[in-house]
Scaffold this motif. Sequence first.
Motif, PDB file in Angstrom:
ATOM      1  N   LEU A  61       0.829  -1.212   0.000  1.00  0.00           N
ATOM      2  CA  LEU A  61       0.000   0.000   0.000  1.00  0.00           C
ATOM      3  C   LEU A  61       0.862   1.261   0.000  1.00  0.00           C
ATOM      4  N   ALA A  62       1.923   1.247   0.774  1.00  0.00           N
ATOM      5  CA  ALA A  62       2.824   2.402   0.824  1.00  0.00           C
ATOM      6  C   ALA A  62       3.455   2.635  -0.544  1.00  0.00           C
ATOM      7  N   ARG A  63       3.912   1.568  -1.182  1.00  0.00           N
ATOM      8  CA  ARG A  63       4.516   1.705  -2.518  1.00  0.00           C
ATOM      9  C   ARG A  63       3.493   2.226  -3.528  1.00  0.00           C
ATOM     10  N   MET A  64       2.302   1.675  -3.520  1.00  0.00           N
ATOM     11  CA  MET A  64       1.274   2.082  -4.476  1.00  0.00           C
ATOM     12  C   MET A  64       0.851   3.532  -4.259  1.00  0.00           C
ATOM     13  N   SER A  65       0.855   3.975  -3.014  1.00  0.00           N
ATOM     14  CA  SER A  65       0.370   5.305  -2.671  1.00  0.00           C
ATOM     15  C   SER A  65       1.452   6.370  -2.643  1.00  0.00           C
ATOM     16  N   GLY A  66       2.698   5.941  -2.629  1.00  0.00           N
ATOM     17  CA  GLY A  66       3.790   6.911  -2.578  1.00  0.00           C
ATOM     18  C   GLY A  66       3.924   7.598  -1.235  1.00  0.00           C
ATOM     19  N   ILE A  67       3.540   6.888  -0.173  1.00  0.00           N
ATOM     20  CA  ILE A  67       3.668   7.426   1.184  1.00  0.00           C
ATOM     21  C   ILE A  67       4.417   6.413   2.041  1.00  0.00           C
ATOM     22  N   THR A  68       4.751   6.815   3.253  1.00  0.00           N
ATOM     23  CA  THR A  68       5.517   5.927   4.123  1.00  0.00           C
ATOM     24  C   THR A  68       4.638   4.821   4.706  1.00  0.00           C
ATOM     25  N   VAL A  69       5.283   3.752   5.108  1.00  0.00           N
ATOM     26  CA  VAL A  69       4.567   2.649   5.748  1.00  0.00           C
ATOM     27  C   VAL A  69       3.897   3.145   7.034  1.00  0.00           C
ATOM     28  N   GLN A  70       4.578   4.026   7.766  1.00  0.00           N
ATOM     29  CA  GLN A  70       4.008   4.562   9.002  1.00  0.00           C
ATOM     30  C   GLN A  70       2.718   5.328   8.710  1.00  0.00           C
ATOM     31  N   SER A  71       2.716   6.120   7.627  1.00  0.00           N
ATOM     32  CA  SER A  71       1.504   6.861   7.250  1.00  0.00           C
ATOM     33  C   SER A  71       0.384   5.912   6.844  1.00  0.00           C
ATOM     34  N   VAL A  72       0.746   4.832   6.158  1.00  0.00           N
ATOM     35  CA  VAL A  72      -0.257   3.836   5.761  1.00  0.00           C
ATOM     36  C   VAL A  72      -0.854   3.184   7.000  1.00  0.00           C
ATOM     37  N   HIS A  73      -0.018   2.835   7.987  1.00  0.00           N
ATOM     38  CA  HIS A  73      -0.536   2.232   9.220  1.00  0.00           C
ATOM     39  C   HIS A  73      -1.566   3.150   9.875  1.00  0.00           C
ATOM     40  N   ALA A  74      -1.254   4.425   9.976  1.00  0.00           N
ATOM     41  CA  ALA A  74      -2.176   5.381  10.603  1.00  0.00           C
ATOM     42  C   ALA A  74      -3.465   5.503   9.793  1.00  0.00           C
ATOM     43  N   ALA A  75      -3.341   5.579   8.482  1.00  0.00           N
ATOM     44  CA  ALA A  75      -4.521   5.728   7.634  1.00  0.00           C
ATOM     45  C   ALA A  75      -5.398   4.477   7.680  1.00  0.00           C
ATOM     46  N   VAL A  76      -4.774   3.302   7.634  1.00  0.00           N
ATOM     47  CA  VAL A  76      -5.542   2.060   7.685  1.00  0.00           C
ATOM     48  C   VAL A  76      -6.224   1.914   9.052  1.00  0.00           C
ATOM     49  N   LYS A  77      -5.545   2.314  10.097  1.00  0.00           N
ATOM     50  CA  LYS A  77      -6.159   2.272  11.428  1.00  0.00           C
ATOM     51  C   LYS A  77      -7.402   3.149  11.450  1.00  0.00           C
ATOM     52  N   SER A  78      -7.325   4.320  10.835  1.00  0.00           N
ATOM     53  CA  SER A  78      -8.464   5.222  10.759  1.00  0.00           C
ATOM     54  C   SER A  78      -9.590   4.618   9.910  1.00  0.00           C
ATOM     55  N   LEU A  79      -9.237   4.051   8.763  1.00  0.00           N
ATOM     56  CA  LEU A  79     -10.246   3.417   7.907  1.00  0.00           C
ATOM     57  C   LEU A  79     -10.891   2.221   8.611  1.00  0.00           C
ATOM     58  N   GLY A  81     -11.143   1.856  11.886  1.00  0.00           N
ATOM     59  CA  GLY A  81     -11.974   2.412  12.953  1.00  0.00           C
ATOM     60  C   GLY A  81     -13.324   2.881  12.442  1.00  0.00           C
ATOM     61  N   ALA A  82     -13.369   3.296  11.180  1.00  0.00           N
ATOM     62  CA  ALA A  82     -14.626   3.734  10.569  1.00  0.00           C
ATOM     63  C   ALA A  82     -15.406   2.560   9.976  1.00  0.00           C
ATOM     64  N   GLY A  83     -14.839   1.340  10.090  1.00  0.00           N
ATOM     65  CA  GLY A  83     -15.524   0.151   9.583  1.00  0.00           C
ATOM     66  C   GLY A  83     -15.428  -0.025   8.073  1.00  0.00           C
ATOM     67  N   LEU A  84     -14.460   0.639   7.439  1.00  0.00           N
ATOM     68  CA  LEU A  84     -14.345   0.591   5.983  1.00  0.00           C
ATOM     69  C   LEU A  84     -13.404  -0.497   5.481  1.00  0.00           C
ATOM     70  N   VAL A  85     -12.433  -0.890   6.309  1.00  0.00           N
ATOM     71  CA  VAL A  85     -11.496  -1.952   5.967  1.00  0.00           C
ATOM     72  C   VAL A  85     -11.273  -2.813   7.200  1.00  0.00           C
ATOM     73  N   ARG A  86     -10.686  -3.971   6.987  1.00  0.00           N
ATOM     74  CA  ARG A  86     -10.269  -4.805   8.114  1.00  0.00           C
ATOM     75  C   ARG A  86      -8.895  -5.367   7.814  1.00  0.00           C
ATOM     76  N   ASP A  87      -8.132  -5.533   8.871  1.00  0.00           N
ATOM     77  CA  ASP A  87      -6.788  -6.093   8.780  1.00  0.00           C
ATOM     78  C   ASP A  87      -6.877  -7.502   9.331  1.00  0.00           C
ATOM     79  N   ASN A  88      -6.698  -8.477   8.471  1.00  0.00           N
ATOM     80  CA  ASN A  88      -6.830  -9.882   8.857  1.00  0.00           C
ATOM     81  C   ASN A  88      -5.522 -10.472   9.355  1.00  0.00           C
ATOM     82  N   THR A  89      -4.823  -9.729  10.180  1.00  0.00           N
ATOM     83  CA  THR A  89      -3.572 -10.218  10.741  1.00  0.00           C
ATOM     84  C   THR A  89      -3.881 -11.352  11.710  1.00  0.00           C
ATOM     85  N   ALA A  90      -3.248 -12.470  11.494  1.00  0.00           N
ATOM     86  CA  ALA A  90      -3.494 -13.631  12.347  1.00  0.00           C
ATOM     87  C   ALA A  90      -2.954 -13.410  13.761  1.00  0.00           C
ATOM     88  N   ARG A  91      -1.774 -12.787  13.833  1.00  0.00           N
ATOM     89  CA  ARG A  91      -1.167 -12.539  15.144  1.00  0.00           C
ATOM     90  C   ARG A  91      -0.132 -11.439  14.998  1.00  0.00           C
TER      91      ARG A  91
END
Length: 144
Positions: A61-79, A81-91
């Motif tokens: 996502l960071a590569r595709m968007s041209g932003i840092t991985v840290q920025s992607v983490h924050a944005a995905v956390k926000s998305l 939190g709004a119920g728009l995406v989910r992170d299926n991390t097993a652990r």
Amino acid sequence: MSVDNGRPGPPATSASIVVLTLARRIETELNAALAPLDLTVRRLGLLGHIAAVPGVSFSDLARMSGITVQSVHAAVKSLAGAGLVRDNTARAGSASTIEITPEGARLLSAAKEAVGRVDELMFGAAADPIQRQVGETIRAAFTL
């Protein structure tokens, strides 16, 4: 540059400046159209990438968007939190696989309609003739 009467003439036209100016106008219109959906151009881009590549990683996502991985983490956390995406991390420590939710898909569909309205405003039949030509050229270049 000056003309015979001693006054400066118009500056030379720069394609870079013209495109940048147009891009800023488009971004302003897009952000205004997306605001009622609680989206920005950046959030829409991330949501679109996640929808297009189910299971995408933070690094991708960071590569595709041209932003840092840290920025992607924050944005995905926000998305998320709004119920728009989910992170299926097993652990913790395992690779993330991010995907869009049904609510995210609904919002993405509404956003595409808003983008279509901005496209029509900026490049449609009632737009400046030069902008219409720019839109036609872009569509022709990216139509397979």
